[in-house]
Design a protein around this motif. Sequence first.
Motif, PDB file in Angstrom:
ATOM      1  N   ASP A 131       0.808  -1.225   0.000  1.00  0.00           N
ATOM      2  CA  ASP A 131       0.000   0.000   0.000  1.00  0.00           C
ATOM      3  C   ASP A 131       0.838   1.271   0.000  1.00  0.00           C
ATOM      4  O   ASP A 131       0.529   2.221   0.725  1.00  0.00           O
TER       5      ASP A 131
ATOM      6  N   THR B 118       1.997   4.754  -0.826  1.00  0.00           N
ATOM      7  CA  THR B 118       1.370   5.963  -1.366  1.00  0.00           C
ATOM      8  C   THR B 118       2.352   7.126  -1.209  1.00  0.00           C
ATOM      9  O   THR B 118       2.999   7.256  -0.170  1.00  0.00           O
TER      10      THR B 118
ATOM     11  N   ALA C 206      -1.378   3.721  -3.275  1.00  0.00           N
ATOM     12  CA  ALA C 206      -1.611   2.412  -2.636  1.00  0.00           C
ATOM     13  C   ALA C 206      -1.096   1.248  -3.481  1.00  0.00           C
ATOM     14  O   ALA C 206      -1.827   0.287  -3.748  1.00  0.00           O
TER      15      ALA C 206
ATOM     16  N   THR D  68       0.739  -2.077  -4.165  1.00  0.00           N
ATOM     17  CA  THR D  68       1.177  -3.301  -3.488  1.00  0.00           C
ATOM     18  C   THR D  68       1.839  -4.180  -4.545  1.00  0.00           C
ATOM     19  O   THR D  68       1.263  -4.414  -5.615  1.00  0.00           O
TER      20      THR D  68
ATOM     21  N   GLY E 111       2.130   3.516   3.817  1.00  0.00           N
ATOM     22  CA  GLY E 111       2.507   2.191   3.319  1.00  0.00           C
ATOM     23  C   GLY E 111       3.881   1.758   3.814  1.00  0.00           C
ATOM     24  O   GLY E 111       4.572   2.504   4.519  1.00  0.00           O
TER      25      GLY E 111
END
Length: 270
Positions: A25, A27, A38, A40, A75
């Motif tokens: 995540d 950001t 976000a 991943t 994140g």
Amino acid sequence: MNLAQAAQARPPGDPGGENVLRLADVTVRFGGITAVDAVTLDVPGGQVVGLIGPNGAGKTTLLDSVSGLRTPTEGRIVLDGADVTARTASWLSRHGIRRTFQRHQAFGWLTVRQNVLVPLEWRTRGRGLLGDLLGLPHRRRETEALLQRVDEVVELCGLSDVRDVSAATLPIGRLRLLEFARAIVDSPRLLLLDEPTSGLGQRETELLREVLLGLVRRHELTVILVEHDVDFVMGLADRVVCLVQGAVLADGTPAEIRRNPEVIAAYLGN
Ligand SMILES: Nc1ncnc2c1ncn2[C@@H]1O[C@H](COP(=O)(O)OP(=O)(O)OP(=O)(O)O)[C@@H](O)[C@H]1O
């Protein structure tokens, strides 16, 4: 570099090792702009992950975060199982993350060989200084080993004929290969490449492809490759991630990404 040996070490399509890098995540915001949204992403050891997407998609900002130049707003970044989200660029560099930039960073007043020596000198900086001053045999042997490594990498990157030439006099293609040589000379664990083919001629691009492929197939390197030359990415990457407006639009094999209608509409075109 022997491509046949390299290919034997890990056949194409082999999934590679455990995750070297995990983004959870991640950001990055600049004021009101969300440059990375976000994201991943898992990057297994020994793989090439291609990162594509239109201008402004957030690719360079993501590399900046992984290399410690920019701390994510939110994140986590995990390297070899350890949270490195707040680590500095120099710490990450000491722990095996190297990157190249869209604009080369070579020192113009140094020769090609000296430029490639810099990262090795930096890594061993201060160690054995007394030994150097006294000309102790073990230090001389270390220095000879460093110079041998430099010459190997200079040759690998097709720069032997200009190894004693100052970088300032080199054309852009050679400078980009020099930048690449500096990035691989101390055998990084994870290499982040930002548009490495930009400025390269066809032969130089092919050389870069072969060198990268060899290093990866022999499990010496894990790579995140940001590149607008789609054929280059698709030919090298085990997996391709398409970013649009900071977010992951698609993540798959090169073949899957090539035929993904959303990726075609947002980036590849017909
Ligand atoms: N330092 C900054 N300050 C403010 N906004 C920034 C900054 N750096 C990047 N951005 C913005 O973040 C977004 C993502 O930019 P980024 O350079 O990461 O995209 P990119 O995918 O690498 O683009 P390109 O393919 O053109 O290199 C863009 O909207 C850009 O304008």
